[in-house]
Design a protein around this motif. Structure first.
Motif, PDB file in Angstrom:
ATOM      1  N   SER A 132       0.832  -1.203   0.000  1.00 17.70           N
ATOM      2  CA  SER A 132       0.000   0.000   0.000  1.00 17.70           C
ATOM      3  C   SER A 132       0.872   1.261   0.000  1.00 17.70           C
ATOM      4  O   SER A 132       1.726   1.438   0.873  1.00 17.70           O
TER       5      SER A 132
ATOM      6  N   ILE B   1       0.492   3.443   3.132  1.00 20.57           N
ATOM      7  CA  ILE B   1       1.192   2.918   4.318  1.00 20.57           C
ATOM      8  C   ILE B   1       2.702   3.075   4.163  1.00 20.57           C
ATOM      9  O   ILE B   1       3.411   3.374   5.128  1.00 20.57           O
TER      10      ILE B   1
ATOM     11  N   ASP C  46       5.806  -5.947   5.509  1.00 21.03           N
ATOM     12  CA  ASP C  46       4.383  -6.302   5.533  1.00 21.03           C
ATOM     13  C   ASP C  46       4.274  -7.790   5.192  1.00 21.03           C
ATOM     14  O   ASP C  46       5.085  -8.311   4.438  1.00 21.03           O
TER      15      ASP C  46
ATOM     16  N   MET D 285       1.109  -9.481   4.305  1.00 21.16           N
ATOM     17  CA  MET D 285       0.145  -9.789   3.254  1.00 21.16           C
ATOM     18  C   MET D 285       0.352  -8.883   2.043  1.00 21.16           C
ATOM     19  O   MET D 285      -0.032  -7.712   2.043  1.00 21.16           O
TER      20      MET D 285
ATOM     21  N   PRO E  15       0.556  -8.996  -2.489  1.00 20.27           N
ATOM     22  CA  PRO E  15       0.346  -9.821  -3.680  1.00 20.27           C
ATOM     23  C   PRO E  15       1.695 -10.295  -4.229  1.00 20.27           C
ATOM     24  O   PRO E  15       2.719  -9.676  -3.980  1.00 20.27           O
TER      25      PRO E  15
ATOM     26  N   GLY F 228      -1.431  -6.417  11.737  1.00 22.96           N
ATOM     27  CA  GLY F 228      -2.498  -6.079  12.679  1.00 22.96           C
ATOM     28  C   GLY F 228      -2.401  -7.045  13.846  1.00 22.96           C
ATOM     29  O   GLY F 228      -2.170  -8.234  13.656  1.00 22.96           O
TER      30      GLY F 228
ATOM     31  N   ASP G 130      -4.791  -7.666  15.952  1.00 22.46           N
ATOM     32  CA  ASP G 130      -6.073  -8.317  16.200  1.00 22.46           C
ATOM     33  C   ASP G 130      -6.240  -9.667  15.522  1.00 22.46           C
ATOM     34  O   ASP G 130      -6.519 -10.671  16.142  1.00 22.46           O
ATOM     35  N   ASP G 131      -5.982  -9.677  14.201  1.00 25.03           N
ATOM     36  CA  ASP G 131      -6.373 -10.867  13.448  1.00 25.03           C
ATOM     37  C   ASP G 131      -5.216 -11.655  12.867  1.00 25.03           C
ATOM     38  O   ASP G 131      -5.405 -12.610  12.151  1.00 25.03           O
ATOM     39  N   GLU G 132      -3.981 -11.217  13.125  1.00 27.35           N
ATOM     40  CA  GLU G 132      -2.871 -11.861  12.414  1.00 27.35           C
ATOM     41  C   GLU G 132      -1.840 -12.450  13.361  1.00 27.35           C
ATOM     42  O   GLU G 132      -0.674 -12.555  13.028  1.00 27.35           O
TER      43      GLU G 132
ATOM     44  N   LYS H 146       0.009  -2.507  12.908  1.00 30.41           N
ATOM     45  CA  LYS H 146      -0.150  -1.522  11.836  1.00 30.41           C
ATOM     46  C   LYS H 146      -0.488  -0.135  12.407  1.00 30.41           C
ATOM     47  O   LYS H 146      -0.014   0.876  11.915  1.00 30.41           O
ATOM     48  N   ASP H 147      -1.329  -0.133  13.455  1.00 29.44           N
ATOM     49  CA  ASP H 147      -1.670   1.172  14.044  1.00 29.44           C
ATOM     50  C   ASP H 147      -0.769   1.423  15.253  1.00 29.44           C
ATOM     51  O   ASP H 147      -1.223   1.565  16.374  1.00 29.44           O
ATOM     52  N   PHE H 148       0.536   1.444  14.972  1.00 29.69           N
ATOM     53  CA  PHE H 148       1.532   1.563  16.064  1.00 29.69           C
ATOM     54  C   PHE H 148       1.557   2.961  16.672  1.00 29.69           C
ATOM     55  O   PHE H 148       1.147   3.938  16.035  1.00 29.69           O
ATOM     56  N   GLU H 149       2.043   3.022  17.888  1.00 32.23           N
ATOM     57  CA  GLU H 149       2.285   4.300  18.555  1.00 32.23           C
ATOM     58  C   GLU H 149       3.713   4.726  18.219  1.00 32.23           C
ATOM     59  O   GLU H 149       4.601   3.871  18.009  1.00 32.23           O
TER      60      GLU H 149
END
Lengths: 115, 517
Positions: free
Chosen positions: B13, B16, B55, B57, B59, B86, B88-90, B108-111
């Motif tokens: 992305s 990102i 990252d 995930m 392609p 993430g 949460d889900d990974e 991904k949503d790091f501080e």
């Protein structure tokens, strides 16, 4: 409000505190977002669940950074469904599209960016 | 930023990538971002990075494949990788990535604080690992250097431990000690080799002079039977040519005559003319007119003449001391010229004046040999060719003057003298070519000392010539003069230049620690 201003403040701080840098990120999202959304649709029509999952994953992270929490949440749902092996639902992607449209419209307004 | 690093960001992305790049740069690091795994591997193969933010995930080649590829290459194995994912889900993906060798993970949503801490820790670890690797590399270099020293090779520039010796720790001190030792042993060996060369040169010089010194009294003896200077030269050159060409053909060192260049032929003809036609005939001729020891003394001036030529050709700087030496030598000759043995010398001063040409032509030969001798041609073969050329010049001359030695004379005493002269003269010439090739004209011209000393000795021994006291004084003057000219210093070989590496190295030897109590 589809955009959480606190999330934008956090993003600005993260990239060094400059408004211009934040604007660059928002513009990049406005440019990149529609194609990710498009990917999600076309992959769904082609029943390429892995590609739908990747697109949902990407849009989820980007939406969270931009403070579009609703969009991020819907994308997380699409990603989770694909991860569990179920086919993505067109209805869910339709929800994502609506949330996406609202989010980018609001972002344009916040940053005074024309269509 | 105390410890800035070079960080590679890999994410499909664009937004990102921009976010990560700006965040990392805001922390003071350098960053480059690529959009897929393939581009990441290409860049890692070409440039050095301290950290990869990867990252999972993506392609095409996903993060796992990139990680696997990174960890299998020795070049990139030690570059730390933080997977960006993430929370949460990974979680399972993060675990897999860490199992594959990732250092850590970043949500991904790091501080900002978390990003800063993770990057700092990773770079710190990478730097420590780099230092450790460099240390091990230098230990290996030092071990190799030790093996090199053990095998008896002491050239400090070949040890390859300059960078190790630049260290200020124990390893650096050890390397410095090695290098100092090697330098000292190398210097000692170099000096020893040089002494051996000088010693070998001196031996060659004495042998050459001793043999040449024999030629003058022998030619005097030959002239006492019957004086035929050109005929004598022909016989001697004939024997020398047969010997040299025979040896060369047997050893297979004889060059094909058609392969000789124009410049080689010019050298042969000029040397044949100076060496045989002029020098030989002049010495044999004067030996019949003057006492042999006088001719020998005159030959000592060869050294002066070579020096004078060298000074005129500006191959060395003339000094007052050397000119004084030159003057002293000339005074010595003048004493012989005017106050020599009464009776004999008074009649012969004209011959003596002519004899003064000998050192000049000898010196010409020295300088010519040292400057123009073709390197590619074997010395013995070359002398053989030169002697044949001499014969071709001498034979018409002998025919013109009717100076051939009658065959009948050769069966007696003269035959033996001619053979001895041929052996001594030609062998001396071969030794002289070897000497001049290895030590240069000025050093080689010192054989004039030996020629003179041997000539006087042989003259007393073979001819029973009495040397007047005044001649000894003049001889002493000549020797002192020659010492002042100091030709030997000029001829001493320059030590091989230290290469830059050693010169650079020498100041580092200060690093050697003083022994502590």
């Amino acid at each position: 409000m589809a955009i959480n201003r606190g999330a934008l403040d956090k993003l600005r701080e993260l990239v060094g505190g400059e408004e211009a840098d934040l604007l660059e990120l928002v513009e990049s999202f406005l440019e990149e977002g529609p194609s990710i959304m498009q990917d999600m649709w076309s992959s769904c029509h082609a029943s390429d669940h892995a590609a739908v999952r990747r697109a949902a994953h990407s849009l989820k992270s980007n939406a969270r950074d931009m403070g579009a929490f609703d969009l991020s949440q819907i994308c997380a749902g699409v990603e989770a469904r694909c991860a569990s092996g179920e086919p993505a639902s067109l209805a869910e992607i339709g929800d994502a599209q609506r949330a996406f449209d609202v989010a980018i419209t609001e972002l344009r307004t916040i940053f005074n960016l024309g269509k | 930023m105390s410890n800035p690093g070079r960080i590679l960001i890999v994410d499909d992305s664009r937004t990102i990538r921009i976010k990560l790049k700006k965040s990392v740069e805001a922390l003071g690091h350098e960053a480059e971002a690529v959009k897929n795994g393939r581009a990441a591997l290409d860049l890692l193969a070409a440039k050095n990075f301290d950290l990869v933010l990867l990252d999972i995930m993506m392609p095409g080649m996903d993060g796992f494949e990139v990680l696997t590829s990174l960890k299998t290459s020795s070049r990139t194995r030690d570059v730390p990788v933080i997977v960006v994912s993430g929370l949460d889900d990974e979680m399972s993906s993060v675990v897999k990535a860490i199992e594959l060798g990732a250092e850590d993970f970043l949500p991904k949503d790091f501080e900002l604080a978390l990003l800063k801490a993770r990057i700092s820790t990773c770079i710190e670890k990478k730097r420590l690992r780099d230092v450790e690797k460099e240390y091990l590399r230098q230990v290996t270099k030092l071990t190799k250097a030790a093996a090199t020293l053990e095998s008896g090779r002491f050239n400090p520039s070949k040890l390859g431990i300059r960078d190790v010796a630049a260290r200020t720790d124990g390893l650096g001190k050890l390397a410095s000690v090695f290098a100092t030792m090697a330098q000292k042993v190398y210097e000692r060996e170099r000096k020893m080799r040089q002494n051996i060369r000088t010693f070998r040169g001196a031996l060659l010089l004495l042998a050459c002079g001793g043999l040449w010194g024999l030629v003058v009294p022998l030619s005097k003896m030959a002239s006492l039977v019957e004086a035929h200077p050109i005929g004598l030269a022909i016989l001697i050159d004939l024997m020398g040519a047969a010997f040299c060409l025979g040896i060369s053909l047997k050893r297979g060192t004889m060059p094909s005559l058609s392969a000789l260049k124009r410049s080689d032929w010019r050298f042969v003809i000029i040397l044949a003319f100076i060496s045989s036609v002029v020098n030989q005939v002049l010495v044999y001729w004067l030996a019949s007119k003057l006492p042999a020891f006088i001719v020998s003394i005159v030959i000592v001036l060869e050294g002066f003449a070579v020096f004078l030529f060298a000074a005129l050709m500006r191959t060395e700087a003339p000094s007052m001391k050397r000119f004084l030496g030159l003057g002293l030598g000339l005074i010595g000759i003048v004493i012989i010229l005017f106050f020599g043995e009464p009776g004999e010398m008074n009649a012969n001063w004209l011959w003596l004046a002519i004899a003064l040409v000998i050192p000049v032509t000898y010196a010409t030969e020295d300088i010519y040999l040292s400057e123009f001798k073709p390197i590619a041609i074997d010395s013995v073969a070359m002398l053989g060719i030169v002697l044949v050329a001499s014969l071709l010049m001498l034979i018409p001359l002998a025919a013109f003057y009717g100076d051939f030695i009658p065959v009948g004379l050769l069966t007696g005493r003269l035959g033996i003298i001619v053979i001895l002269m041929a052996v001594a003269g030609n062998l001396a010439m071969l030794l002289f070519i070897a000497l001049i090739s290895s030590t240069g004209a000025v050093f080689a011209s010192q054989n004039a000392y030996a020629v003179t000393a041997a000539g006087i000795g042989w003259s007393m021994l073979l001819l029973g010539e009495a040397i007047p006291a005044l001649t000894w004084v003049s001889l002493a003057l000549i020797v002192v003069g020659l010492l002042m000219v100091e030709p030997k210093q000029e001829a001493e070989e320059e030590p091989p230049p230290l290469d830059d590496e050693i010169e650079e190295f020498v100041p580092k030897l200060d690093l050697v620690p003083l022994p502590t109590e």
